[in-house]
Every structure is written in structure tokens, then in C-alpha cells.
Design a protein around this motif. Structure first.
Motif, mmCIF file in Angstrom:
data_model
loop_
_atom_site.group_PDB
_atom_site.id
_atom_site.type_symbol
_atom_site.label_atom_id
_atom_site.label_comp_id
_atom_site.label_asym_id
_atom_site.label_seq_id
_atom_site.Cartn_x
_atom_site.Cartn_y
_atom_site.Cartn_z
ATOM 1 N N PHE A 11 0.834 -1.205 0.000
ATOM 2 C CA PHE A 11 0.000 0.000 0.000
ATOM 3 C C PHE A 11 0.871 1.258 0.000
ATOM 4 O O PHE A 11 0.483 2.284 -0.573
ATOM 5 N N ILE A 14 1.605 1.716 -3.535
ATOM 6 C CA ILE A 14 0.459 2.325 -4.224
ATOM 7 C C ILE A 14 0.450 3.825 -3.966
ATOM 8 O O ILE A 14 0.285 4.638 -4.885
ATOM 9 N N ASN A 21 -3.758 1.456 -8.963
ATOM 10 C CA ASN A 21 -4.884 1.030 -8.116
ATOM 11 C C ASN A 21 -6.164 1.528 -8.756
ATOM 12 O O ASN A 21 -6.151 2.449 -9.569
ATOM 13 N N ASP A 22 -7.266 0.909 -8.374
ATOM 14 C CA ASP A 22 -8.586 1.277 -8.898
ATOM 15 C C ASP A 22 -9.230 2.230 -7.872
ATOM 16 O O ASP A 22 -9.982 1.806 -6.997
ATOM 17 N N THR A 23 -8.910 3.507 -8.009
ATOM 18 C CA THR A 23 -9.317 4.497 -7.007
ATOM 19 C C THR A 23 -10.821 4.746 -7.014
ATOM 20 O O THR A 23 -11.428 4.912 -8.073
ATOM 21 N N PHE A 33 -9.692 2.583 -2.553
ATOM 22 C CA PHE A 33 -9.559 1.880 -3.833
ATOM 23 C C PHE A 33 -10.127 0.475 -3.708
ATOM 24 O O PHE A 33 -10.293 -0.052 -2.607
ATOM 25 N N ASP A 35 -10.424 -3.536 -3.740
ATOM 26 C CA ASP A 35 -9.544 -4.652 -3.404
ATOM 27 C C ASP A 35 -9.271 -5.476 -4.655
ATOM 28 O O ASP A 35 -10.185 -5.754 -5.438
ATOM 29 N N ILE A 36 -8.031 -5.884 -4.816
ATOM 30 C CA ILE A 36 -7.639 -6.625 -6.024
ATOM 31 C C ILE A 36 -8.205 -8.049 -6.028
ATOM 32 O O ILE A 36 -8.365 -8.655 -7.089
ATOM 33 N N HIS A 110 -5.625 -0.386 7.037
ATOM 34 C CA HIS A 110 -6.676 -0.276 6.022
ATOM 35 C C HIS A 110 -7.996 -0.757 6.598
ATOM 36 O O HIS A 110 -8.040 -1.682 7.402
#
Ligand code: AMP
Length: 128
Positions: A11, A14, A21-23, A33, A35-36, A110
Motif C-alpha cells: 500500500f 500504491i 490502483n482502482d481508485t 480503492f 480490493d484486487i 486499512h
């Protein structure tokens, strides 16, 4: 014993822009963002930008501005993704894993926000 923050954690990378990351939402002190490896149809992580390891570390040592920003950003995320019950959303679970017993994988504080389906009990009775 003092907290030791490892700046090599994923993180932190990131936050430094070293990996994408997918913000969902970004503010002065906070980043949210997706979670993967989502464990529910909705799975967003909210992290402070500061170097805090766990929830208790953040709660004890972050500035009021950081804590306020983190909480308000979390609320905005819940509303934005349609999870906040008070805003017509379907509900969610906010979880923070810490340390060994909490099975914390990433050593940067997080908050998981999970939803989009019935989540069941927080911890199954048989495991309590
Ligand atoms: P925890 O076990 O509470 O430390 O959760 C760490 C979470 O970070 C897991 O749900 C992972 O799927 C998630 N995660 C790990 N790497 C990434 C990444 N690069 N982008 C988004 N989420 C990640």
C-alpha cells in the motif's frame, strides 16, 4: 513496544504511485480503492496516506485532521458505492485486521468495506 512501519509494503507502493490502483476516492490524507481480490461484490479498502500499521496505531498517533479526513472519506465511500443504509444503500461490513491473530496481510492500516450481498455473521458461531 513501538510500531515499526515498513515502507516497502504494497500500500505504501500504491501511495507512491509505483503500482496502479482502482481508485474510488482520494483526499488530502486518505485513499480509497477497490480490493484486487474482492471477497464480496463490493470490496473497497480505505487507507490513510500516513505511515500507520494498524487501526490502533492510527487511532493513537494520527493527527485530528488525518482521523477526521479518514472517517469522513469512509462515509463518503459508503454512500458513493450504494452501501450506506441511511442513504438507501444495502448495508456493509467495515473490518480492520491487525497483527497475527487478526491475520493482517498488508502492514499498512486499512479499513475493508464489504457489501453487495448478505455477508452472514461476522465470525461463525462454531469458530467463536
Ligand atoms: P488484510 O489481510 O486485512 O491485510 O487485507 C489485505 C487486502 O489487500 C487483501 O484483501 C488483498 O486482496 C488486498 N490487496 C493486496 N494487494 C493489493 C493491491 N495491489 N491492490 C488492491 N488490493 C490489494
Amino acid at each position: 513496544m513501538a510500531y515499526v512501519y515498513d515502507p516497502a509494503n504494497i500500500f505504501a507502493r500504491i501511495l507512491r504511485g509505483e503500482i496502479p490502483n482502482d481508485t474510488v476516492l482520494e483526499t488530502a490524507h486518505t485513499l480509497a480503492f477497490r480490493d484486487i481480490r474482492p471477497q464480496a461484490p463490493l470490496h473497497v479498502l480505505v487507507i490513510p496516506k500516513g505511515p500507520y500499521v494498524t487501526f490502533d496505531h492510527f487511532a493513537a498517533e494520527a493527527s485530528e485532521a488525518e482521523i477526521m479526513d479518514f472517517m469522513r472519506t469512509s462515509a463518503r465511500v459508503c454512500e458513493m458505492v450504494g452501501a450506506a443504509p441511511g442513504q438507501g444503500g444495502g448495508g456493509y461490513r467495515a473490518i480492520s485486521n491487525a497483527g497475527e491473530a487478526g491475520v493482517q496481510e498488508v502492514q499498512h492500516y486499512h479499513l475493508h468495506i464489504l457489501g453487495g450481498r448478505m455477508l452472514g455473521r461476522m465470525i461463525p458461531r462454531e469458530q467463536a
